[in-house]
Each structure stands twice: as structure tokens, then as C-alpha cells.
Design a protein around this motif. Structure first.
Motif, PDB file in Angstrom:
ATOM      1  N   VAL A 177      24.000  51.575  86.081  1.00  0.00           N
ATOM      2  CA  VAL A 177      23.328  51.352  87.363  1.00  0.00           C
ATOM      3  C   VAL A 177      23.525  52.521  88.323  1.00  0.00           C
ATOM      4  O   VAL A 177      23.381  52.367  89.542  1.00  0.00           O
ATOM      5  N   GLU A 187      21.838  58.846  89.372  1.00  0.00           N
ATOM      6  CA  GLU A 187      22.564  60.122  89.266  1.00  0.00           C
ATOM      7  C   GLU A 187      22.103  61.099  90.348  1.00  0.00           C
ATOM      8  O   GLU A 187      22.869  61.950  90.795  1.00  0.00           O
ATOM      9  N   ASP A 188      20.850  60.997  90.764  1.00  0.00           N
ATOM     10  CA  ASP A 188      20.350  61.939  91.753  1.00  0.00           C
ATOM     11  C   ASP A 188      20.929  61.668  93.130  1.00  0.00           C
ATOM     12  O   ASP A 188      21.237  62.597  93.874  1.00  0.00           O
ATOM     13  N   ALA A 189      21.077  60.389  93.455  1.00  0.00           N
ATOM     14  CA  ALA A 189      21.559  60.036  94.794  1.00  0.00           C
ATOM     15  C   ALA A 189      23.075  59.853  94.831  1.00  0.00           C
ATOM     16  O   ALA A 189      23.676  59.842  95.908  1.00  0.00           O
ATOM     17  N   GLY A 190      23.698  59.683  93.673  1.00  0.00           N
ATOM     18  CA  GLY A 190      25.129  59.431  93.668  1.00  0.00           C
ATOM     19  C   GLY A 190      25.453  58.052  94.208  1.00  0.00           C
ATOM     20  O   GLY A 190      26.548  57.817  94.717  1.00  0.00           O
ATOM     21  N   GLN A 191      24.495  57.123  94.104  1.00  0.00           N
ATOM     22  CA  GLN A 191      24.677  55.762  94.589  1.00  0.00           C
ATOM     23  C   GLN A 191      24.344  54.773  93.474  1.00  0.00           C
ATOM     24  O   GLN A 191      23.658  55.104  92.514  1.00  0.00           O
ATOM     25  N   TYR A 240      22.580  51.312  91.888  1.00  0.00           N
ATOM     26  CA  TYR A 240      21.514  50.346  92.091  1.00  0.00           C
ATOM     27  C   TYR A 240      22.136  48.978  92.355  1.00  0.00           C
ATOM     28  O   TYR A 240      23.304  48.739  92.081  1.00  0.00           O
TER      29      TYR A 240
END
Lengths: 187, 187, 187, 187, 187, 187, 187, 187, 187, 187
Positions: B110, B113-117, B119
Motif C-alpha cells: 500500500v 512510492e512516489d509520494a512516500g505515503q 494508501y
């Protein structure tokens, strides 16, 4: 693989709908919201009650501009036979997809290859064919038609009002939250 | 990959719980039911309301012998700072896992990877560490603490009474169905 | 890999600067000297003193036409919360980059993948985006803002007067050395 | 590759020390702190001033139980010839390693393969042979012996008092910080 | 690999010649005969006598339209320092190539990679850059300038009078042999 | 590949020696110094004069405890026929190896595969079977028996007095050099 | 690999013919029939009698428009020396190919790589360069010139009268057989 | 691949011999000389005359302790039918191997894979199962039973008197040659 | 691999038909239905009765616009000899393909590679060269010409009246079934 | 791949037999002859008539000690529902295997992967689990129960009286043929 924002692949399967045999493809589901509702097998146990509950809420889904597609690994012949044999199934108006080759179940990764049956997965797909929410339950754990409807409505709200966020357990009419750095530490 | 029946991997992360820093590992979660509840980031928007709703139901989860673990990609320092800055977070009694290295979010697939957050995923794990149900919502679509609790209870019922199946939307006390070939075509 | 003369990759991250959320990309840092100053985590211990020392020297860096970018693996929400919670951080005027996805820390190879935190690396980047000097300290070993400034000035001198070389511990105003074969064996 | 905490490889090289030719291997550097100080070439320009500054501080390094090893890609014959030709080099008491085969420069990744010379790298290695801090400057940018000494002392403090952290620009005698969750948000 | 008739690769190195630093490339050596004379290291032992013997014969080589290039793995700075420190080296007029990066020694396969020094190889290269004769001696075995000159002259004779063959130990003025089937069994 | 210090491979070939056919293998050449002297072909032109010159010096090689092995790609039958047809060859006392299969020429990398003939290579092999010096001349360039003998003697001196080095053009009775750091810069 | 119908490769070798050195290539053998007759070595034993027998039949081969090429792994110099030394060889008028590089012996796969000699192979090649018949005998087993001639004539008959087949042991003038389905079971 | 000295592989095939069906394997052919005589097909044209000629010489082969095996790609049923239909085949006493699977023809590399027929190959195999001579003729070119017998006898002579060599066209009773270096140049 | 709907490959084989030798290729079989009937070997046992039964039904196959091709691994010479030797075979009018190279048997995967014989396979190929039905029996199990004819006719009916389905054991004139969803559960 | 003599793989599937759900595995089918009879789908058209014909012959199969297994890609639930809905299916006494996962259809290579249905294949398996005969018809081409029974009986006869061969269209009581070379050319 994580399915969020993933566009569904092309597909074409036979289906049974209210006494008729039809063909359903990706082109048919684009343009409106759709619910793909997998269940293990026709003529089995929990399935009728889940399918029945969806039929009971079918009008609300249609009001929300969404279509329901139930999916099992049976043929359209078997769907028809089941509809004729069971009153509960016989009154279903939404589309029952036939997936004996496992194409849909593999696309959504809910095929139990050993049993040749689908896990209890439900996928909410937006009008662009992209998955916005999904739940997968193990065999035996039934799903709630109400919760599917609530999640659909939240997903629709986000799609329409991108800058407002639905808080937990939000339903149409509840307050939403407009993101702002000023809110950091305030909620 | 489909996560049903998959045993969670070994892990060890820092956590914040009611003012203290602790370490939580796989060994700590085995032996009882556990809810892994991912949210994008501390000090952000929907998250507090979801986390608050879980706290409001915390006693019911504990009564069901289940533990709640919220997870974000922030450090335990940030969890503590948030708890001190926000009344809603400050009153949370369950464990807030710190996953800045993304270990848990990758294990459950989940991680954005782009946002480092993370889901908005929620995973119901049985006492053997195996996943029995999971739901993943896109950013912005909140979850229902009630539905998580209902699904937990259905999963527990199946685990205890394997030969009975929970019909749609089943809640403790409702009728269940005992599978039998005689029922084929009767439901 | 040795980073000298290597041009930094494209990047785009969120950042916090003096109360505002902004986006910073490679294009923003080209054209002037920049200092990328990595530290492990917001709301932790050595970090505030290092960040404070940089702020104390910020005017000297700006006089040298250089911009300071601090970087940690926290979000911009956390930077803001920290600024509000700590007087020392609250007065910082330079840009605090948010790197929760680890993009910058991986680009400069200072990510502790196990902890999800950055090592204490500082990189001096010239107006072409090429690294001219870098220092990497283990966790716990603080850095000197004075030495960073001195090294920046030496690097600037070399860039401008390529044929003169800065002797050890050189500072602006000190003598420099013009290379010549006649000097072989004379120094 | 990030060199922090990495143990140096086995090596054996010739060296020149105060008029004698000796052999230095990894076994010789273990057990005390060591500084590996790379410079481009004997009989060149900045190098003598950097090497001279190290000699001026040599007693302080020895007091800190650290040994200094300068390294260039020249032979021990050339080190000797340089010492005889230059007064500045002639008074150096620490060990000058001969690395004509590039073994050490490749181990620390500071070899300019095209020029056959080393970049200006300095590595602080602990008594276990593990690198605790390093700085790499481009050709022409001299280093500060004072800063190397200060960083060495900070690294030694961390090694001895692991639970206390050195703030920015810390020097022996300055206050240190003992990490504690109570400090979160207080610094 | 056998080097006969092999054309040398492109190269560009620094060099020292009679007090000056110059650059020498493949283009500089084409068009006349050249002798590449490798020796282990400046400021070492056999080397000066070998280099001195070449200088003593330098006029004869020039008369034969050949250029001499000595090569070691030292820098041009060290060549200059050696020339200043040693009378024998100080009077050398031919070009001393600096090969600290090992480019030439690897091209001619005479690099002792472990020692970072060249074996005692001598290569006679024709005006097309092709190797016509080479000798490689182990460390410690000096070479004869007379024999190099004699072999050069024989190679030149063959290049000019392809149909005549130089008998053993031939020197300019000696008889040569014109190949003919009639000679089979007559010599 | 550089052949210095490389041990020759196992081999076994036929040979002709003074009227007899014998077999020669690696075991036969170990224990004393040996000269492998390759020439293109029997009944050809330069070859007899080179072979004759070796015979003229044969006693000196034997006095130096060395054995001479000439090698061509002809059979032992042809060596015998040549010896009977040519007075110069007929008086040769050393061993003439027959290498029609190219085993030796490939081992020493002097086989012209297109012509099926050997290049003019000469290899000095020590009593351990390791190559200490070698020279390879292109077709048509004869070799000097005197220089082979001189180089052999220098190689023998180094083997016996490892700590003394033979200066250029050294011959038995000449001074040698004992390496010492004190000599750096003195020669 | 089976050689029937395989076209010989391009080749160019030196040869000896009746006192002269010539070059023979594939182009020279095309357009007429050719016999490639391999033997182990010049100046050896069976070979002269085989070669002599071919010479005795040479006129018959020429009458059949075929050329004979004997082949050994010796040079043309050796062929000439042998012709001068032996009356039997001296009177040979056909072409003696020199194959010291093993090109022909490898092309026809009759090279004993260990001995550097050819097996006793004989190949009948048609005017298109394609092999029509071949015999390979082990060392020591001589061949019959009569049988080679008989086989050549049969091959020529088949080439000219494709629809007639030569019965066993057929010689010019004997009856031949014209294939026809009517003959099935009649012979 | 060259077949000389190669040991035949294991095999087991059906066969027809004088009215009976038998099985023949490698074990059956070891211990005496054997002739493998391939021909294209039963009921075809040249084949009967070749097979008949072998039968005419069969006693001489048996006197020489050799067995004849004819081979085609037909079954034993077809061999029998041919023997019954043709007087010439009907009187054959040697063994006719059946190779419809192509095992033998592939082992000896004489299978025309496109036609499913064997080329006209004849192989002389010694009592150890190793091939000593072979001849392969293109379709249409018959073989001579006399020459096969002569070659067999020469091969037998070499096997028994290894040190004597059979000159060209040798037959039992003729002189042989004892190899000796003294004969070099004498024959 | 499943052969249904697979188009046969290109092929060209010799054949025997009623006293003549012909060539048959893929082009010859396209445009009408064809039966490929494999049997193990000519002059063997079950085969004549199977082949005879096909001949007895040949007119019926021709009436159905189908051609029969029997196939064995024998040559056309053997087919002819068999026809002459056996009255049963002699009266066959359909085409007997000769497959000694195994091309057809491998194409239809019925070659017993060890025996060089075909399994008892029969393939019904439509006018487009695509296989519509096939049966493969082990050695010894004969086939029924009636059943082959019946299956051919059913396949032809399906090709012509795609929307009607032949029930079990259908023969021309019997009822067929027109698929319709209304029939689900009625048959 | 050719299936003759191939042993079936291990398998375990659910099945429906005369009102009961059972499990059938490889162990259950070994020890007696078995017929695997694939058909496309329950509740479809040709299938009932084929299945009915098998039931009509079931006693004859049991008398021959053989068991019938029909197979479709439907579940056992669907088999039961079909049996209840259709009189024809309802009277079936043999075992109806459920293969929704395609395990059996893939094992016998009769799965139409695109449709998720089986081709009309029938396999006769001997008591060792090895396939002795199989027929595969395209969709729409029904099979004959009589022919299956006849082939079974022929296969059983061959298994019991290996040395006698069943002629074409053989049925129990007919003559058989005992193979003998004497019969070659007699049938």
C-alpha cells in the motif's frame, strides 16, 4: 500488485441478464461507475444471500449512476439454470457475468487456481475504468451491500470535488473537509 | 498478489502508544486478531477523523480480542508531536506504528512510492498472522469503523465454526448457514 | 560511486518555507550555488542545533549567492508542525525540503534504508548542478556551519580563478597559489 | 556506495616515514583511530600546505590516540625524494603511504582513473576499521586540519558515550545532548 | 596476445622533456620510428643506468630517424624533480612520458598491477604505429642500448628492402640475403 | 598476455638431435636454464645463419648450464633431411624440436596461424620453467646470439643474488647495484 | 559431418610442382575434376609408394580430365627438398600442396591435431567443387590408385547420365542401369 | 566429425538373415572384424548388384574372420519380402540389418534426412568396435567388393604387425615396410 | 499439443497409387476433405485388414468428396512390391504415401522414434487443411472404417450448418439440434 | 505431445454421482479400465445425448470391468442441479467429475483456454493408468458410445493376448491374427 488507479484490461465475456444471454466487454462498462462483485460458485450457499442483498439495493446503485456486475466461474447456461431453479436468483435484474475461463478473476487477481473458484472480491471502478476501492474477503465472509454503496458515494464525491476530502464513515449530506495547510494540527 | 491466507512477514518497527515509545514486532501481533489501519500522513486531514472513529470503537475491538495498529510513514517522534498538538489524536489509546522506512507499507503493498505515503488500506489479520480480509481505498475515501468491526466478527465466526457460513451483512446473533448439498438450488 | 562533478538528477519535492508550502525542483536550484543539508528526522535531537547554526549563518551564505536546503524524510506537514512547536525551528528562513519518499536521500546515497532516515550528509552543488564537495558523518556527529561556508567559498574561488589553487584552510582574502612547473619542489 | 560503517578492506602498501621505508597493512591501523588523507600528487601545489597543516596538528591527533596516513599515487622512492627536496615535507613525522597501484584510492573510491591521481578525500576510521566520517573535495579545494580534528573528537565522543549526541559544531568540553522522548519538540 | 604488426592505440599523456612539460599523443609518434622504453620507477636503481645508456646513444637513434620515449608510472612532476636531483637524469634530452594512470603500460601489457610499476619492456614501433620487435625482461634484468639500435636498423632494412632478409646479428653494411627457391637447401 | 614469471605448460614433442630422433617434454627442460628459439621454417633463408650462430656459441651456453632448443613447425623427418642436405645444419649439436601441430608455438603465442609458421621469438626459461625474458621479432629481423647469452647471464645473476640489480648492458664481471633507499636520488 | 555434395571452402595455399613454387586456390580447381590426396608427412614411409603409384596413373587421370593434388602439412620448401633428395618424388609431375597451417586438412576434417599430420584421406571433387566420394584410412593403410580412378569414372558417368546408375564395381564400358519403377523387384 | 578410431555406439536393431528374423546389437559385432555396408533402399536398382557382389565374396570375408552387415532404412519385413521376390537377394547369406528408425545411419552420419535413405557408405570396424577405414559415395556410385576386402586385409595386417606399414595397393603376400629413421629420404 | 483446428504444414512426399509413382504435397490435399490414415509397416499384420476395409468403403468416402491417404514409413518401392505380392493390397485404389523420412508422422506426432514406425493415427482434415477430428490407437488396436466415415460426415455437417449441432452417434438423415438458450435444461 | 502409453498424472477432483458428492483421485481409477469422456458444458446441447448414450451402454462397460468418468469444467453443485433439472441427466449412474479449475482438461490437453470449456475428447486408460487410445473431436461433432466400447474391448484383448493382433473393426468373438514372419506377404 496494488490495484488502485489501475485501469482494467480489455475483456469480453458472455453474461446472463434477466432471461437473456448477452456479451459484455470493457467498452460496455466505461462511462459509468461499475461494481464487479465476485462470488465462488452458482448453486452454493452464502452467495444467494449476498446476490439478493445487492438486488435489494439495485435501485440505489442505479440512482448513483452505477451498474452492478456479479461474476462467478460458471457459464451463462448455469446462470440461467440457477435463475430458473431459485426464486432469489430469478428476480435479479443486474448482469451476471460468466467467467468459466477465469479471465476476469485473473484480471482482478481473485482466482483460487486450485479450486477454480473466485474469492469474495468487490471492486469499485470509475467511469474511466480505473479501480478506486476494493475489498477482498476470504471464503465464508459475506459482504455488506450498504458499505459498498457508501464507499461508492464517497468515491464519487472525491471524483467530483477533488479538493474536499470525505472524513471517516462519510455519507452523502455529511460535512466534508477542504484540505488547507492551515488545518495542520487543528483536526 | 492476492493477500488472502498469506502470513505476514517478520517485522520490527518503533511505535507510539499513549505517551510512550515502544517497539512492535510480528511476535507481538500473533496470538490475537489484529487490525492494520494505514493512513497517508500525520498532521493531515481525513486521517484524524478516521483515527478518532477507531478510538471510539476501540473497546468493541478489545472485547472481540482484537488489537488495532494504525500505521503511517511518519516517525514515532512525529506521532508524539501530533498527539501533543491535537486533542483528537492525544486521546488515542491504541498503538500508532512508525513506518518511515516503508517496511510495513511495502509488505502490505500500500505504499505510494512516489509520494512516500500509504494508501488507505485496512487488513484484518487472524491470530496465526494470516490475512482474512482487506480493503484498499484511494486517497480521500474514508473507511467505516463499523464495517471493519462487522467483518472482523464474521471472520472470527468462520474461524470458530468453519462449517457454517455467514450470509451477507451478517452480524453476531444473526442466523448462519450450514453448508450441505441438499441446499443446492434451495437458497 | 564518487559524486564529484556529478550532476544531480531531476527531482521535484514539496517543501516548507517560512509558513508556506512550496514545490522545489532541479530547475529551482540551478544557476546559483546550493547546499543540500540532510538530517535524520524532525522533532529529534542534534538536528535543531545544526539547523539553528545554519540559520545563524544564513545571511553569509546568501551573500555568497548560495541557497540552503535542509532535507529530512518527513512531510511538509510535519515541517510546519515542528516550526509551530519549536521556537528554534520557527525562525528558520531557508527552505526545508520534504522527502518522505526518499528520492533525494537516494539520489545522494545517504538514505539509511532500514531506519527510513537520512545520514548527516552535506553537499555543495555549483550553479551547473554539479557536486563540488561533500561530507558524510555518521549519526550523532554534528557538522560545522563555518566549515561548510569556508569550503563553499574555496569552491567558488576555484570556479572563478581556475588557474589558482586554494591552499589548506584557505579563506577569502588569504593568498592562493598559481600552478607552475617552476614551483615543483619549491613548496 | 555510502561508506559509513563500512569496514576497510585488507591492504598492504609500502610507505615512507621519517627517512625509512616501511610496510603498512590493515592490521597496523586497527586498534586506534586513523585518518586517511588523500592528495593528488607529490611535488605538486596545494598538497604541501595541506600536508604541512596536518603536521602542525599532528601532536593533537596523537593525543587523541589517532594516527595520520597521507596517501598519494606516488612510490615510496618519490616520497623520500620529495622529503629531501622540500623542507616542508622533510619535517613530516606521520606516515606517507605509497599507492602507485591505486589499491587504496580504489578502496575509498577517490581514484581519478583518467589522471592516475587521487581526489582530495579524507576518511576518519574508527579502531574497528569502520569509516565514521568522510569528506571529498574536488581538485583545488583544500581541507581544514582543524575541522578534521574536531570531527574526529565528536566521533570519538559518540563511540564512547553512545547515548549522548553531539550538537552542531561541538568540541570537547561543550555540552552534549542525551536523547529522550521528553525532548521531542523541546529543542 | 602477440603484439607483432599490431597498431598502437590512441593515447595522450603528459611528459617531461628537457625542463618542459609537454603532451604527447599517438599523432606525435606516427611518421617516424619510435622506441617505447618502460622502466619500473623514477628514483630507483637500474633505471638510471639504462636511461643514461640510451642518452649516450641518442644521436645514433636520431640519425636513424627514430625517437626515444622512456615511460614510467610516475607523474611529470616527479620526472622533473628527478632530473633536478640527479645529474644522470638531468642531461637526458629525449622525452620522458608520465603514465601514472597506467594507460601506456596496459596498452603494451607490461603493467605489474600489484606493484603499480612497469616491467622492463622495450617496443620498436614503425612509422605506421605498428610494433615490429619487442623485448620484455623481468625486474632486475637490464637492457642493451646497442642491441635495441641494431634491431631497429634491421627492422628498417626489412621495411625498405622487403625482398632481402637480414641474417643473424646483421648490422648496416653487412650482407643480406635475397630469398629465392634456388637457395633452398643451399644455406 | 604478459609471459614474465609464467610457468610453461606441459608438453611433449618429437625432436632431432645429432642424427637421432628423441622425445622432449617439460620434465626434460626443468632443472636447468633453457633457451626456446623459434624460427619460421626448415630449408628457408635467415634461419640457417641464426641457427649457425647459436651453434657457434653453444659451448658458452652449456658453460652457463643452459640448453638450447630450436623450434620450427616442421617434423623431425624434415629436420633430419635438412641436416643431411646442409653442412651448416648438419653440424648442429643442440636439440631441434619438431612442432608440426603448433603446440609450442601456441604456448608461447608466436604462431602465425595463417602461414603455419612461427614468428622469430626467443624465450629464456629458468630452471623452474618460468619465463624471465623474451624477445619477439617480425619475420626477416634476425636475432643476436651474443645478446641472448648476455641476457641469460644477467637473469642468472638476479636469480642467484636477488638483492643486487644488473645495470644496463651488464656482463659477468661488471659491477652490480645493491638496492638501498640511500641510493634514491644518488644514481 | 557428411561431406557428400558439400562445396569446398575458399582456400589459397603454396605448392610445389615439378621444380616450381606456385599458389593454388579454389578458383584453380573449379571447372575440372580434382583428387585431393592427403598423406601424413614428407620424408616418411608409405607415402612415397602411394605418391609414386598416383604418378604412374597420372596420365589416366589427366585423360579423364582430372587433376591430382597431393597434400601434406609440410611447406613447399620441404616438398622441393624431398624432390631433390628422392628419385621417386623427383619424378612427380602433379601438384604437391603445402598445408603447414592445416587449412586444407581441417576443411576436409582429416587433421590429426595432436600429431600435426593428416590422415590418409582421398576426396573426389567434381567441377563445381562438390565432393562426390571420399575414403579415409587410418595411418598405415595404403590406398589403391586403381580404385580411385574407377570411382572417379563412375562419378563422372553419373554426372553425365544422371538417369543411369552404375552397378557395383562398374568400369567404363560395362553396362549401366536405367532406373524405372518397372525394375522394382526384378533385379 | 572424423570417424577414424572412433568406437561405434551401443545399438540394437532387427535384422533378416537367410529366412529368419534376428536381433543384432553392438555386443554381437565386437570380437571380430565387421563391414557395415549401407545402401539406399530395398527394391531399388544399384543395390542388388552391390549386395550380390558382396555375397560372391562372402567366403573370403569369412576366411578373414570378418562379418558383413548390409544396412538400409527398411524393416525386416521388407527385407524378407525382397528376398522372396528376388533370386539375387534370396541367396544372400550374410545379415541384412533393418534400420527404419535411422539409428545406424545417424550413428555413421550417412542418413539423407530429407529422403529417409542412407548414402552409400561402407565402414570397416575392428574387433574393438573402432572404425579403421570408411568410404562414402554419392547416390549412384557403386562400390567394389574387391577393394573393401583388400582394405580390410591391410587394416588387419597393421593391427597385427603395428611396426610395419603397408605400401600403396598392398595385398597379403606383398612386401611391407618397417619404419626407421634411416629410411628418411631413401624411399 | 492439441491438433484441433491446426492447419497442416507444407509437405511433399512420394506415393504409390494403383501402379504409378506420384508426388503428393499439401496443395494436392487442400480443397477437399482428406483422411490421413497411419499404419506401422508394409508387409505386417493388422495393416492389410485395415487398409482393405478402407478400400471397401472408398466409394462412400469419394461420394462424401473426401480423399483417403494411407501412410507408412516405407518407400514407394516397397508399396509397389507389396501391391504386387498381396492381392488385398493390390486392389487398393486410394493413394499410399511413402514417408521413410518420417516427415508426415512427425507432423502429426505419431512417429514411434525408437521403432521407426507410425502409431495407428487417423486424422480428418477439412478442405482448409485444418484438423477436425483425430483418433490415435496403440499398436495392435485396429480402427473402424465405418466410424471414420460417420465422423467425417458429422464434421461436414457442422462445417455446413454451423448453427446446428450433431447429437451423439449422429448419421446423415438423423435429427440435429439447433442451439438456443431456451433449450437449457430441456434436453 | 503423443499421449499413447503415457501415465496420467496425480489428480484429485470433486464429483457428483447419483445424488452424492464424492472425491475422485488417480488412486481411484487405477486397477481397472477407465473412460475419461470430456464434454463442453452442463446445461448445453449435444452433451445430454452423448451422456445419455453412455448411460445406455453403462452396463456393457461395467461388464468389461471399465468405469466411465464424464468431465466438464462445471462444479459438482452444477452437476447436481443439472441432474435435478433434466430427466436424461438425472438417470446417469456413472461418475460426473467437476473440473472448474481445468486440471483434468489441461492434463489431457483438451482445454479451450479462451472459452473455459473442454473439447470433445475421450481417453481409454488401462488399469496401470496408461492411455491406450484417444479420440478428439471439434466442438459439435458427437461421439459414438458403440465405437468407444469396441475400441476398449480391442485394447483389452491386446493387453491380455499380447501376441495376437486385432484386425480392423474387430469385436469380441472375431478372429484375431497371431503375428509370425511366415505371414509376411500373405495377408
Amino acid at each position: 500488485m496494488n490495484f488502485l488507479n489501475r485501469e482494467i484490461d480489455d475483456f469480453k465475456v458472455n453474461a446472463y441478464q434477466a432471461g437473456e444471454t448477452i456479451e459484455v466487454s470493457k467498452a460496455d462498462v466505461l462511462g459509468k461507475w461499475s461494481i464487479f462483485f465476485f462470488y465462488p460458485a452458482d448453486f452454493s450457499f452464502v452467495c444467494p444471500t449476498e446476490l439478493e442483498a445487492l438486488q435489494d439495493n439495485y435501485q440505489a446503485f442505479k440512482d448513483a449512476d452505477a451498474e452492478i456486475y456479479s461474476v462467478s466461474e460458471d457459464t451463462e447456461f448455469v446462470h440461467k439454470a440457477w435463475a430458473e431453479a431459485s426464486d432469489k436468483i430469478g428476480r435479479i435484474q443486474y448482469t451476471m457475468l460468466a467467467d468459466p475461463a477465469g479471465k476476469l478473476a485473473r484480471m482482478f487477481d481473485v482466482l483460487d487456481e486450485d479450486a477454480g473458484q473466485a474469492y469474495r472480491g468487490v471492486f469499485i471502478v470509475d467511469p474511466d475504468g480505473k479501480i478506486q476501492s476494493y475489498t477482498i474477503n476470504n471464503m465464508g465472509i459475506g459482504r455488506s451491500a450498504d458499505e459498498i454503496l457508501r464507499t461508492l458515494q464517497a468515491a464519487q464525491f472525491v471524483r467530483e470535488h477533488g479538493d474536499r476530502v470525505c472524513p471517516a464513515n462519510w455519507k452523502p449530506g455529511d460535512d466534508t473537509i477542504k484540505p488547507s495547510l492551515d488545518l495542520v494540527g487543528k483536526l
